[in-house]
Motif scaffolding. Structure first.
Motif, short mmCIF file in Angstrom:
data_model
loop_
_atom_site.label_atom_id
_atom_site.label_comp_id
_atom_site.label_asym_id
_atom_site.label_seq_id
_atom_site.Cartn_x
_atom_site.Cartn_y
_atom_site.Cartn_z
N ASN A 118 -44.17 4.77 93.86
CA ASN A 118 -42.90 4.35 94.44
C ASN A 118 -41.98 5.52 94.74
N VAL A 119 -41.99 6.50 93.86
CA VAL A 119 -41.08 7.63 94.04
C VAL A 119 -41.62 8.62 95.06
N PHE A 120 -42.89 8.95 94.95
CA PHE A 120 -43.43 10.06 95.75
C PHE A 120 -44.28 9.61 96.93
N ASP B 7 -33.22 20.61 101.96
CA ASP B 7 -33.62 20.27 100.60
C ASP B 7 -32.88 19.02 100.18
N TYR B 8 -33.59 17.90 100.13
CA TYR B 8 -32.92 16.66 99.69
C TYR B 8 -33.62 16.08 98.48
N GLY B 9 -34.20 16.99 97.71
CA GLY B 9 -34.75 16.59 96.42
C GLY B 9 -36.17 16.05 96.48
N ALA B 10 -36.67 15.81 97.68
CA ALA B 10 -38.03 15.29 97.78
C ALA B 10 -38.92 16.33 98.43
N GLY B 11 -40.19 16.28 98.10
CA GLY B 11 -41.12 17.04 98.90
C GLY B 11 -41.45 18.43 98.39
N ASN B 12 -42.51 18.95 98.98
CA ASN B 12 -42.98 20.27 98.57
C ASN B 12 -42.38 21.34 99.47
N ILE B 13 -41.08 21.51 99.33
CA ILE B 13 -40.38 22.40 100.25
C ILE B 13 -40.78 23.86 100.09
N LYS B 14 -41.22 24.23 98.89
CA LYS B 14 -41.63 25.62 98.66
C LYS B 14 -42.78 26.01 99.58
N SER B 15 -43.69 25.06 99.83
CA SER B 15 -44.84 25.36 100.70
C SER B 15 -44.37 25.81 102.07
N VAL B 16 -43.34 25.14 102.57
CA VAL B 16 -42.81 25.49 103.88
C VAL B 16 -42.19 26.88 103.83
N ILE B 36 -26.86 24.44 107.11
CA ILE B 36 -27.84 23.79 107.99
C ILE B 36 -27.34 23.85 109.44
N ARG B 37 -26.06 23.54 109.62
CA ARG B 37 -25.50 23.50 110.96
C ARG B 37 -25.54 24.87 111.65
N SER B 38 -25.36 25.93 110.86
CA SER B 38 -25.28 27.26 111.47
C SER B 38 -26.65 27.95 111.58
N ALA B 39 -27.70 27.30 111.12
CA ALA B 39 -29.03 27.93 111.18
C ALA B 39 -29.55 27.94 112.62
N ASP B 40 -30.43 28.92 112.92
CA ASP B 40 -31.04 28.97 114.25
C ASP B 40 -32.14 27.92 114.41
N LYS B 41 -32.85 27.69 113.31
CA LYS B 41 -33.92 26.70 113.30
C LYS B 41 -33.79 25.88 112.02
N VAL B 42 -34.11 24.60 112.13
CA VAL B 42 -34.03 23.75 110.94
C VAL B 42 -35.39 23.08 110.73
N ILE B 43 -35.86 23.12 109.50
CA ILE B 43 -37.11 22.41 109.17
C ILE B 43 -36.77 21.31 108.18
N PHE B 44 -37.27 20.12 108.50
CA PHE B 44 -36.96 18.92 107.72
C PHE B 44 -38.28 18.41 107.13
N PRO B 45 -38.61 18.89 105.94
CA PRO B 45 -39.91 18.55 105.37
C PRO B 45 -39.86 17.18 104.70
N GLY B 46 -40.96 16.77 104.18
CA GLY B 46 -40.93 15.49 103.48
C GLY B 46 -42.26 15.09 102.93
N VAL B 47 -42.25 14.82 101.64
CA VAL B 47 -43.36 14.13 101.02
C VAL B 47 -42.68 13.06 100.22
N ILE B 76 -41.38 17.38 109.37
CA ILE B 76 -42.79 17.44 109.02
C ILE B 76 -43.17 16.21 108.18
N CYS B 77 -44.25 15.55 108.59
CA CYS B 77 -44.83 14.41 107.87
C CYS B 77 -43.78 13.32 107.67
N LEU B 78 -43.34 13.06 106.45
CA LEU B 78 -42.30 12.05 106.26
C LEU B 78 -41.03 12.44 107.02
N GLY B 79 -40.77 13.73 107.13
CA GLY B 79 -39.60 14.20 107.88
C GLY B 79 -39.64 13.70 109.32
#
Lengths: 251, 193
Positions: A118-120, B7-16, B36-47, B76-79
């Motif tokens: 559910n979480v991941f 970074d919204y607490g989810a996902g394997n952001i370190k891999s990116v 985030i707003r001032s970045a040139d590129k934004v990556i929105f990951p997600g697992v 990316i993915c869920l993102g």
């Protein structure tokens, strides 16, 4: 076309690879990061790290290792061993692992599968199952296969799927270490009764064993340790042979 | 170049972050709207699961910020799925950048779709120097159907969107950060946009 995956498995203790690893050309064969890089470059589709450290205070070591593997490699990997809670999973995924595997913790507390899924999301929750036949009936075992339970392998496989596992890593304790081939009949049954992918583990000794398991069962991947660590089978050679046998692989 | 990894607490952001590092770039993992707003590129990951991810985005107000971004953004993915209108995963309302409904694979093949599959039908500069039928790594149970926004496809029983694009928003169903040389090239192409 989705390809069949070839997965080397590395057993980790206190941040080091254990179980005779003997790679040619590696100065330090015990360093899991060097091994991971070598496998990643050598055509492995995915890696599994199984932490067999006894104590919980080695957790930090494992997280550092996960980070280092993620830093150096660009293929996905799964981390298992000692994972029990949402927090454990969070830390491992955040450090760069793609999937986690749980084994005994799921048998002792099956609800953890629902909770984690559910979480991941179910796609990163692999349930590892160790089993062997007792009087002809396949029973789930705990603690690396040392403790038998009364749980039926096939019922448990279905249950973990229903609870939200995204994948099953099934190791036949009967075949593990024998190099006489995978447990074809049991793998065939497990991979047919669940719709989630199944990784075959235990018994790989030759390239024929891999051809066999992909031809005769519905498994999505095959995992092995020593045949790869000792370079008895080179992954690229194996994949070429699989391809010649009409098994889809990434080369 | 400033690259923000949301970074919204989810996902394997370190891999990116590590993948960017291997390409010689520095990515900053952040939930800070100004950064985030001032970045040139934004990556929105997600697992993770769509509903818990959307909850996290709402808590921090990122659900308002992301659709308003003007620089190139890659989900990316869920993102990628979260950039659509809604997801069948727990019937979740998403960010609505792409007017698409994310659907669950519903066929006889193994689900989740896990592993290396080929991408084709390239329609974006993201695929510069990528050969057709290159292999990339997927791990998902939900997919974005084909549409006018599809810029590459993968086939799992049927064709679905491997990548999508609308204006400055790019979605990538597979994990470029885990997709060996092909994935690294795609990331590099995105960073060079």
């Amino acid at each position: 076309m989705l390809t069949k995956r070839i997965i080397p498995c590395l057993d980790i203790k206190d941040g080091r690879t254990v179980k005779g690893v003997n790679f040619v050309g590696l100065r330090d064969a015990g360093d899991p990061v060097l091994l991971a890089e070598k496998y990643s470059e050598g055509g492995a589709d995915e890696l599994v790290f199984l932490d067999i450290s006894a104590s919980a205070d080695k957790r930090k070591t494992l997280i550092d290792l996960v980070e280092n593997v993620a830093r150096k490699t660009n293929i996905p990997f799964t981390v298992g061993g000692g994972i029990r809670t949402v927090k454990d999973v969070y830390q491992v995924l955040r450090a760069g692992a793609d999937k986690i595997s749980i084994n005994s913790a799921a048998v002792k507390n099956p609800k953890i599968i629902n909770e984690l899924s559910n979480v991941f999301g179910n796609q990163c929750i692999t349930v590892a199952i160790d089993a062997k036949p007792i009087n002809g009936d396949w029973k789930v075992h705990l603690v690396g296969g040392r403790i038998a339970t009364a749980i039926d392998l096939f019922e448990w496989s279905k249950e973990v799927e229903d609870r939200g596992a995204g994948e099953i890593l099934f190791t036949s304790m009967k075949n593990d270490g024998t190099k006489n081939g995978f447990a074809i009949d049991a793998l065939k049954r497990v991979s047919e009764i669940v719709q989630i992918p199944v990784i075959a583990s235990g018994g790989a000794g030759s390239t024929e064993d891999f051809i066999d398991v992909f031809h005769k069962t519905e498994v999505s991947a095959a995992l092995a340790a020593s045949v790869f660590h000792y370079e008895e089978i080179k992954i690229l050679d194996l994949k070429n042979i699989l391809k010649n046998n009409k098994i889809e692989v990434r080369i | 170049m400033k690259i923000a990894i949301i970074d919204y607490g989810a996902g394997n952001i370190k891999s990116v972050q590590f993948a960017l590092e291997r390409l010689g770039y520095e990515g900053v993992c952040t939930s800070n709207p100004n950064e985030i707003r001032s970045a040139d590129k934004v990556i929105f990951p997600g697992v993770g699961a769509a509903n818990s991810a959307m909850n996290e985005l709402q808590k921090s107000g990122l659900n308002e910020l992301i659709p308003s971004l003007k620089q190139p953004v890659m989900g990316i993915c869920l993102g990628m799925q979260l950039m659509c209108t809604s997801s069948e995963e727990n019937d979740t309302a998403c960010l609505g950048i792409f007017p698409m409904k994310v659907q669950k694979f519903n066929h006889d093949l193994k689900i989740p779709h896990i592993g290396w599959n080929q991408i084709d039908d390239f329609g974006s500069s993201l695929f510069n120097q990528i050969l057709p039928s290159g292999y990339v790594y997927f791990v998902h149970s939900y997919y974005v159907p084909l549409s006018q926004f599809t810029t590459s496809t993968a086939t799992y029983s049927f064709k679905f969107s491997a990548t999508i694009q609308k204006n400055n928003f790019f979605g990538c169903q597979f994990h470029p950060e885990k997709s060996s040389d092909v994935g690294m090239q795609i990331l590099n192409n995105f960073l060079k946009l």
